[in-house]
Design an enzyme around this catalytic site. Structure first.
Site, PDB file in Angstrom:
ATOM      1  N   HIS A 189       0.879  -1.176   0.000  1.00  0.00           N
ATOM      2  CA  HIS A 189       0.000   0.000   0.000  1.00  0.00           C
ATOM      3  C   HIS A 189       0.913   1.221   0.000  1.00  0.00           C
ATOM      4  O   HIS A 189       1.907   1.259   0.741  1.00  0.00           O
ATOM      5  CB  HIS A 189      -0.898   0.016   1.233  1.00  0.00           C
ATOM      6  CG  HIS A 189      -1.563   1.349   1.467  1.00  0.00           C
ATOM      7  ND1 HIS A 189      -2.601   1.805   0.693  1.00  0.00           N
ATOM      8  CD2 HIS A 189      -1.315   2.329   2.385  1.00  0.00           C
ATOM      9  CE1 HIS A 189      -2.981   2.996   1.122  1.00  0.00           C
ATOM     10  NE2 HIS A 189      -2.207   3.341   2.150  1.00  0.00           N
ATOM     11  N   CYS A 195      -4.586   1.891  -4.655  1.00  0.00           N
ATOM     12  CA  CYS A 195      -3.791   2.962  -4.050  1.00  0.00           C
ATOM     13  C   CYS A 195      -2.505   3.237  -4.822  1.00  0.00           C
ATOM     14  O   CYS A 195      -2.060   4.393  -4.924  1.00  0.00           O
ATOM     15  CB  CYS A 195      -3.461   2.609  -2.605  1.00  0.00           C
ATOM     16  SG  CYS A 195      -2.550   1.044  -2.413  1.00  0.00           S
TER      17      CYS A 195
END
Length: 216
Positions: free
Chosen positions: A86, A156
């Site tokens: 992430h 993301c």
């Protein structure tokens, strides 16, 4: 006997850029400005013009598996993965990221993920905070709405890569953006895709971005 010889006439051609000069130099025999010499980059600055401020841009990288991907991926996928990544962009003293709730922001390291596992220096940007927030508003209303989130294809890291290029012209590291393709290239990844496509990731602790004041 000395005889004065007139200098030969040399044609002088002005470019459109040179015509912008203020006027002929004092005592110049030419009734038009002499050529301007621009500094490298081709942009002449006014004498009192302030240099543009530079703002550092960082990429925060988090391993959502907390080390489990490194240990279990050889058994489950038949290949080594160092993490389930992430990422977020740090600029103008805030952290910006994308998830199933849309674009969010917080103080650096302010989500429940805690501090990042690594930090990548992406360079500097001349983009002001005001322009950057307007840019994020446009992304939040188009490419990066919450309902557009997809774990493999629009996540993301897609957001971080887009914003990094806008700010600095640089992409984020390929080992991050190539991860979904690496997983889906394995039989195990293909078998799990119907389940994983429905997974929604939204790190808790951020504030949903809004047009009015940058965050709500």
């Amino acid at each position: 006997m000395r005889r004065d010889v007139a200098a030969p006439s040399i044609p002088f051609r002005l470019s459109p850029h040179n015509r912008a000069a203020a006027g002929p130099a004092p005592g110049s025999p030419f009734p038009f400005p002499l050529p301007l010499r621009l500094p490298p980059g081709g942009r002449a600055r006014a004498p009192m013009e302030e240099p543009l401020a530079l703002h550092p841009v960082k990429l925060y990288v988090y391993d959502l598996s907390k080390g489990m991907a490194r240990r279990l991926s050889p058994l489950m996928l038949g290949k080594q993965l160092d993490g389930i990544w992430h990422t977020s962009i740090i600029v103008h003293k805030d952290e910006f990221f994308y998830g199933s709730g849309g674009i969010s922001s917080c103080a650096p390291g302010g989500t429940l993920l805690g501090p990042p596992d690594s930090v990548v220096d992406l360079g500097n940007t001349e983009v002001t905070e005001e322009i950057f927030l307007e840019y994020l508003s446009s992304l939040g209303e188009s490419m990066f709405r919450g309902e557009s989130y997809n774990l493999f294809e629009h996540n993301c890291n897609t957001f971080s890569n887009e914003v990094a290029q806008f700010l600095t012209g640089r992409k984020i590291p390929s080992y991050i953006t190539d991860l979904p393709a690496e997983v889906l290239a394995t039989p195990f990844g293909q078998a799990l895709r119907p389940l994983l496509d429905s997974v929604q990731i939204q790190p808790p602790g951020g504030n949903t971005f809004s047009r009015h004041n940058g965050q709500s």
